[in-house]
Design an enzyme around this catalytic site. Structure first.
Site, PDB file in Angstrom:
ATOM      1  CB  VAL A   1      13.817 -52.047  61.169  1.00 41.92           C
ATOM      2  CG1 VAL A   1      14.251 -52.216  62.626  1.00 41.92           C
ATOM      3  CG2 VAL A   1      12.278 -52.084  61.085  1.00 41.92           C
ATOM      4  CB  CYS A   2      17.811 -50.830  63.124  1.00 43.22           C
ATOM      5  SG  CYS A   2      19.186 -50.759  64.297  1.00 43.22           S
TER       6      CYS A   2
END
Lengths: 232, 232
Positions: free
Chosen positions: A111-112
């Site tokens: 994520v991210c």
């Protein structure tokens, strides 16, 4: 319920490193750990099991070191951050761990800016992937095709956009592993029917008087991230 | 930027107790701790500073005990959970702390079933409030008016619905304290433009074959919660 696997035995490894963004990890954690029978391992890249401090200060206690993390996994996960993520992406022990477990896992995920860690480990090569908007164009330096989407799957690689995308990412993985009704039950438990108090959250939906200073604020991080390359 | 307070000095107390739901806390934490100059205190109701285990296992390190938490606060916050929340709501030291600090804070707040703790402390009396859908009707037992909404403000009381509502809740408080452009900047940083992978997250939007077993699963907790009353 047809198509639903109520009980499972997944081993899920979620990486913790100093300076990670807590919400990147806790969003998907909520849905992963909510799968009955799943074992979530919080894997520290520090040498002992002391709590790992996130970018904003909040510290989470790991359950296992890199060396002691199970070999065979269902999900390998890297959260993002800024300076701490650059340090983790440059740390040979972390990259060795990610590469090793990636060859024994069903899904390689992030994520991210966690995608930068996967990228440096060579796990994005030839794949479509996403990350935080600030570094999305940089994915090409890892031979990936950047995709501006909330969650992107390409084969066994599943990547989520910035921070809060971890909730959409986590739910979509639960649906894949346990069936959509199971994920719908998790969604109801988490009352995930988001209603942001106003419009925004993307560059295009944010007023320029806000997005321009924010882009400038991220520039030094982006500059450093632009130097990362696949570790040979 | 007009109407924006870039730097502040808020003291924010977020309660940690065994069995809290990590995402209830980490959602708003992300936005609170992102306010430049704000000090977020993670306040344990245990007697020492060992990590506090959440309902799914993930443990967060507190920064301060109940006794050592600052007196004057900008935000007092209680997260939810199930069995752990009932235990916290029945714990005299926790209720004394909540009551004491509530009389020295700008905003009294909760996400999810954290409202049960505020309710037992008498802080919902005569107010409109929300909580997790499973216990929303029970707010009447604390002389509150249950409101089926994502975030509800009534005077200095701000309550959020279940778990993931903490993100909407956190952003709305940042907008109130620092101005909407500041909150829009936080929203962009967190890339908060949610796209749930499918429809759901509320009782009415969830298929009955999922919502009915989930309601049954929560029934024993709801039964216990229905016995809570305001501590005189």
């Amino acid at each position: 319920m047809p198509g639903v696997k109520l009980m499972g035995n997944e081993d899920i490894a979620m990486l913790l490193y100093p300076g990670f963004t807590a919400l990147d990890l806790v969003g998907p954690y909520h849905f992963f750990a909510g799968m009955m029978g799943a074992r979530v391992h919080l894997v520290t890249n520090q040498t002992d099991l002391r709590p790992v401090e996130s970018d904003m200060g909040l510290a989470i206690e790991p359950t296992v070191t890199l060396a002691d993390c199970p070999q065979a996994l269902t999900i390998l996960f890297a959260p993002g951050g800024t300076d701490g993520t650059l340090a983790a992406a440059r740390d040979p022990a972390t990259i060795d761990f990610i590469r090793d477990r990636a060859s024994h896992t069903q899904f390689v995920t992030s994520v991210c800016t966690g995608a930068l860690i996967l990228g440096r480990a060579g796990l994005l090569q030839g794949k479509r992937a996403t990350t935080h908007w600030s570094v999305l164009p940089l994915l090409t330096q890892f031979d990936a095709e950047p995709v501006d989407a909330r969650v992107v799957q390409d084969g066994n690689l599943i990547t989520g956009a910035g921070v809060s995308a971890g909730l959409d990412f986590g739910l979509s993985i639960v649906a894949r592993l346990r069936g959509q009704p199971y994920a719908a039950a998790s969604m109801l438990t988490a009352e995930y029917h988001p209603e942001p108090p106003f419009e925004g959250g993307t560059l295009s939906s944010t007023p320029k008087n806000v997005s321009e200073p924010m882009t400038a604020l991220f520039a030094p991080f982006v500059q450093e991230a632009s130097k990362l390359r696949i570790v040979k």
